[in-house]
Design an enzyme around this catalytic site. Structure first.
Site, PDB file in Angstrom:
ATOM      1  CG  ASN A  63       2.662  -1.318   2.946  1.00 21.02           C
ATOM      2  OD1 ASN A  63       2.051  -2.302   2.514  1.00 21.02           O
ATOM      3  ND2 ASN A  63       3.822  -0.944   2.462  1.00 21.02           N
ATOM      4  N   GLY A  64       1.365  -3.786   5.037  1.00 24.43           N
ATOM      5  CA  GLY A  64       2.015  -5.029   5.448  1.00 24.43           C
ATOM      6  C   GLY A  64       0.960  -6.056   5.808  1.00 24.43           C
ATOM      7  CE  LYS A  92       6.674  -6.231 -18.112  1.00 26.99           C
ATOM      8  NZ  LYS A  92       7.345  -7.166 -17.363  1.00 26.99           N
ATOM      9  NE  ARG A 106       4.208   1.721  -1.472  1.00 23.28           N
ATOM     10  CZ  ARG A 106       5.260   0.935  -1.289  1.00 23.28           C
ATOM     11  NH1 ARG A 106       6.276   0.997  -2.126  1.00 23.28           N
ATOM     12  NH2 ARG A 106       5.307   0.074  -0.300  1.00 23.28           N
ATOM     13  CD  GLU A 121       9.904  -9.336 -18.585  1.00 24.10           C
ATOM     14  OE1 GLU A 121       9.715 -10.222 -17.723  1.00 24.10           O
ATOM     15  OE2 GLU A 121       9.477  -8.178 -18.463  1.00 24.10           O
ATOM     16  CE  LYS A 127       7.644  -0.988 -10.512  1.00 24.26           C
ATOM     17  NZ  LYS A 127       7.774  -1.567 -11.869  1.00 24.26           N
ATOM     18  CD1 TRP A 140      -3.038  -4.651  -4.753  1.00 26.45           C
ATOM     19  CD2 TRP A 140      -1.512  -5.711  -3.509  1.00 26.45           C
ATOM     20  NE1 TRP A 140      -2.754  -5.839  -5.354  1.00 26.45           N
ATOM     21  CE2 TRP A 140      -1.822  -6.503  -4.636  1.00 26.45           C
ATOM     22  CE3 TRP A 140      -0.580  -6.171  -2.619  1.00 26.45           C
ATOM     23  CZ2 TRP A 140      -1.233  -7.744  -4.864  1.00 26.45           C
ATOM     24  CZ3 TRP A 140       0.019  -7.403  -2.842  1.00 26.45           C
ATOM     25  CH2 TRP A 140      -0.317  -8.173  -3.945  1.00 26.45           C
ATOM     26  CD  GLU A 173       3.573  -7.758 -15.244  1.00 27.45           C
ATOM     27  OE1 GLU A 173       4.523  -7.542 -16.012  1.00 27.45           O
ATOM     28  OE2 GLU A 173       3.544  -7.376 -14.081  1.00 27.45           O
ATOM     29  CG  HIS A 195       9.336 -32.314 -26.465  1.00 25.91           C
ATOM     30  ND1 HIS A 195       9.649 -33.622 -26.791  1.00 25.91           N
ATOM     31  CD2 HIS A 195      10.370 -31.560 -26.924  1.00 25.91           C
ATOM     32  CE1 HIS A 195      10.831 -33.662 -27.378  1.00 25.91           C
ATOM     33  NE2 HIS A 195      11.304 -32.430 -27.467  1.00 25.91           N
ATOM     34  CB  CYS A 205      -0.866   0.025   1.258  1.00 24.04           C
ATOM     35  SG  CYS A 205      -1.762  -1.503   1.541  1.00 24.04           S
TER      36      CYS A 205
HETATM   37  C1  AGP Z   1       7.059  -7.185 -13.353  1.00 21.76           C
HETATM   38  O1  AGP Z   1       6.457  -6.658 -14.538  1.00 21.76           O
HETATM   39  C2  AGP Z   1       6.027  -7.506 -12.331  1.00 21.76           C
HETATM   40  N1  AGP Z   1       5.328  -6.328 -11.945  1.00 21.76           N
HETATM   41  C3  AGP Z   1       6.520  -8.351 -11.182  1.00 21.76           C
HETATM   42  O2  AGP Z   1       6.698  -9.638 -11.716  1.00 21.76           O
HETATM   43  C4  AGP Z   1       7.854  -7.933 -10.513  1.00 21.76           C
HETATM   44  O3  AGP Z   1       8.923  -8.136 -11.395  1.00 21.76           O
HETATM   45  C5  AGP Z   1       8.061  -8.841  -9.283  1.00 21.76           C
HETATM   46  O4  AGP Z   1       6.986  -8.631  -8.397  1.00 21.76           O
HETATM   47  C6  AGP Z   1       9.381  -8.589  -8.555  1.00 21.76           C
HETATM   48  O5  AGP Z   1       9.413  -7.282  -8.054  1.00 21.76           O
HETATM   49  P1  AGP Z   1      10.836  -6.714  -7.527  1.00 21.76           P
HETATM   50  O6  AGP Z   1      11.751  -6.671  -8.706  1.00 21.76           O
HETATM   51  O7  AGP Z   1      10.519  -5.354  -6.968  1.00 21.76           O
HETATM   52  O8  AGP Z   1      11.340  -7.663  -6.469  1.00 21.76           O
END
Ligand code: AGP
Length: 606
Positions: free
Chosen positions: A100-101, A483, A27, A479, A601, A74, A486, A502, A2
């Protein structure tokens, strides 16, 4: 995870809180709320939905005061609704908290508080904190917070205020919290961008720190109450750097920032004349017999590229784990193991806990991290900062390419020190690294971007995508798939191209776009065979091909040409095309690319 803001000083607290929270929405943005001290009363306003909902609601009200706390959420426990939104208050409204936590033992605490007569409004774990503090409050808020936190197990950055005290008390364990030092005013926030409009003097609070802030002073102690001193860091970022810089979204800005980000990552670290790197790492590169790379999400895929590069260039066995698995598989670790954690935020709880596991087992530890002063940076033996600058878009882009370039530099550092990489080969790779900002700039040229936008439009209604890559570009396929998932919410899978026959080949039909990374490589012929296998089954092939390679390009339905790069650095150049493909697919579909649904994030909860 958060966003948190606190303020005490001469300004209208609501303005400071809303402005600060607007810089922290990445966040988490399930709900937002503020509490303002209007004299000797704490007024709370909170709403489900993004910050804009709260801002609109506040416009019609004259909520004024010069001390306040604010939160953007969040959700971890409890649905994203008004009641579960922070801040949370005691029944009498005297004590208000934001958190936050995760409070891991909140249920037994809540049961015991209810047995003592407390009544709860929300389903959250956080609300327990307000009642715990109330239990301990006998006129001294700081003492009440300190005593209450002794009963708490979990992660928190906690900010508390009391209607009768013109002060804010805060504490952090695991979750990040920074303090902004002003002139006749002081601030608290989860992250630096919330502060930059008001101050550049920042204190990164450490795990276990508590702080009491007033407008003209502050005091930092540990949980036992011993005063501690923390350095004030001057933040060079200007507010502009954390803004969108003229782009529609943070994400697009950060994709286009990659040449600069790469320059910053590599700056001052490449020694052309000796083919070496200068990483200022106080670990002995010759002392390691095995390497563990531990990370999550995009950082994990950067680690997969790192595995390839380090094994090729330094001939050391490398294992790469997602942190959430590493933590629980009793990994084999010895004192000659180097554990490398890769993290943009430096706060991802799974990676942080995996780091602690590796340390406990005797590994030397190195952080490849973007966020300065973050928790991981204080727990590793040494840090290789990647200097990408603030990355606000939830989907990581520029940080990924910086992480991969850091992996290349580590492979060079290890290989040259251990004699597995001679100076000529080292110089060749240093030169290739130096070329990266220019090659990525080329990969972002307008006509290439327009072509990718066209392809995104053409396939925007696909239900699924398949990404294929080989060798050092197999992680690039993973990757790229992440992307696309996401940003556009389209399902995408990635496979090492040789694996397709396979099983995954069963997916191939005329409705399935297959992105094949077919850039210059000793494996190119094999990748072209894979492309032909897809075409033979009416699959739609989007080939990522090196400039001028007409052979590979003629096997595809659509071609994305990318600048030709040394194979060992090609993942950095190639991924740009996949970032843009995902981005434009998402914008074509009208998605909120900076804040994709369900994501945050940095995931600071398990
Ligand atoms: C990346 O596009 C994602 N938002 C997510 O996978 C991110 O890479 C992952 O949560 C790790 O975050 P960090 O690099 O801050 O540890």
């Amino acid at each position: 995870m958060c966003g948190i803001v606190g303020y005490v000083g001469p300004r209208n607290a609501v303005d400071v809180l809303i402005n600060g929270l607007s810089k922290l929405e990445y966040r988490g943005y399930d709900s937002a709320g503020v509490a303002v001290n209007t004299g000797n009363h704490l007024e709370i306003r909170k709403n489900a939905g993004k910050l804009g909902v709260l801002s609109e609601a506040l416009k019609g009200q004259s909520l004024t005061g010069t001390l306040g706390i604010g939160h953007t959420r969040w959700a971890t426990h409890g649905r994203p609704n008004d009641v579960n939104a922070h801040p949370h208050a005691t029944e009498d409204g005297k004590i208000v908290i934001i958190h936050n936590g995760i409070i891991e033992n909140y249920l037994p605490l809540k049961e015991s508080l209810i047995a003592k007569g407390h009544s709860f409004k929300s389903e959250t774990d956080s609300e327990v904190l307000a009642h715990l503090i109330e239990e301990q409050y006998k006129g001294n808020l700081e003492q009440a917070v300190r005593t209450a936190l002794k009963q708490v197990r979990g992660a928190y950055s906690l900010v508390v205020t009391h209607a009768d005290h013109r002060e804010i008390v805060a504490a952090r364990t695991v979750s990040p919290l920074v303090m902004g030092v002003g002139n006749g005013e002081n601030f608290l926030a989860s992250d630096v961008p919330a502060l930059l409009a008001y101050t550049r003097e920042v204190i990164f609070l450490h795990d276990g720190d508590m702080v009491v802030i007033h407008e003209n002073d502050y005091r930092i102690t540990d949980l036992a109450g011993n005063e501690v001193s923390r350095e004030v860091t001057h933040i060079e970022w200007d507010a502009e750097a954390a803004e969108k810089g003229g782009f529609d979204t943070y994400t697009l800005k950060e994709i286009f920032e990659q040449p600069q980000a790469l320059t910053n990552t590599l700056l001052g670290r490449l020694r052309d004349e000796t083919g070496e790197v200068d990483l200022d790492i106080n670990l002995d590169p010759k002392s390691f017999k095995r390497i563990s790379i531990i990370a999550c999400g995009t950082a994990f895929y950067a680690g997969l590229v790192g595995e390839y590069l380090i094994e090729q260039l330094a001939r050391i066995p490398v294992e790469v784990d997602v942190a959430s698995e590493y933590r629980y598989r009793q990994p084999l670790v010895s004192e000659n193991t180097l554990a490398i954690v890769i993290s943009q935020s430096g706060e991802t709880i799974d990676t942080l806990e995996a780091l602690r596991e590796a340390k406990k087992d005797g590994a030397k530890t190195l952080g490849v991290i973007n966020a300065k002063g973050s928790s991981m940076t204080r727990e590793v033996d040494d840090v290789l900062y990647i200097h990408s600058g603030p990355e606000i878009g939830v989907a990581s882009t520029k940080v990924y390419t910086s992480m991969v370039s850091a992996m290349l530099m580590l492979a060079l550092w290890l290989g040259r020190a251990r004699g597995t990489l001679d100076s000529a080969k080292g110089a060749e790779l240093i030169h290739a690294a130096r070329e990266l900002p220019r090659l990525v700039e080329q990969a972002l040229e307008p006509e290439r971007v327009e072509n990718i936008k066209r392809i995104a439009e053409k396939y925007k209604n696909a239900r699924d995508y398949l990404f294929l890559g080989r060798g050092v570009n197999a992680p690039t396929a993973f990757e790229g798939a992440l992307k696309l998932k996401e940003l556009s919410y389209i399902h995408a899978e990635a496979y090492a191209a040789g694996e397709m026959k396979h099983g995954p080949i069963a997916l191939i039909d005329e409705n399935l776009p297959v992105v094949a990374i077919a850039t210059d490589s000793f494996l190119l012929e094999k990748t072209i065979s894979n492309i032909q296998e897809v075409r033979a089954r009416s699959g739609q092939v989007i080939a990522v091909v090196s400039d001028g390679d007409t052979d590979a390009s003629r096997h595809a339905d659509d071609v994305i040409f990318v600048p030709k790069a040394h194979e060992m650095v090609s993942p950095i150049v190639n991924v740009v095309a996949l970032q843009l493909l995902a981005y434009f697919t998402a914008t074509t579909l009208g998605k909120d690319v900076d804040k994709p649904r369900n994501l945050a994030k940095s995931v600071t909860v398990e």
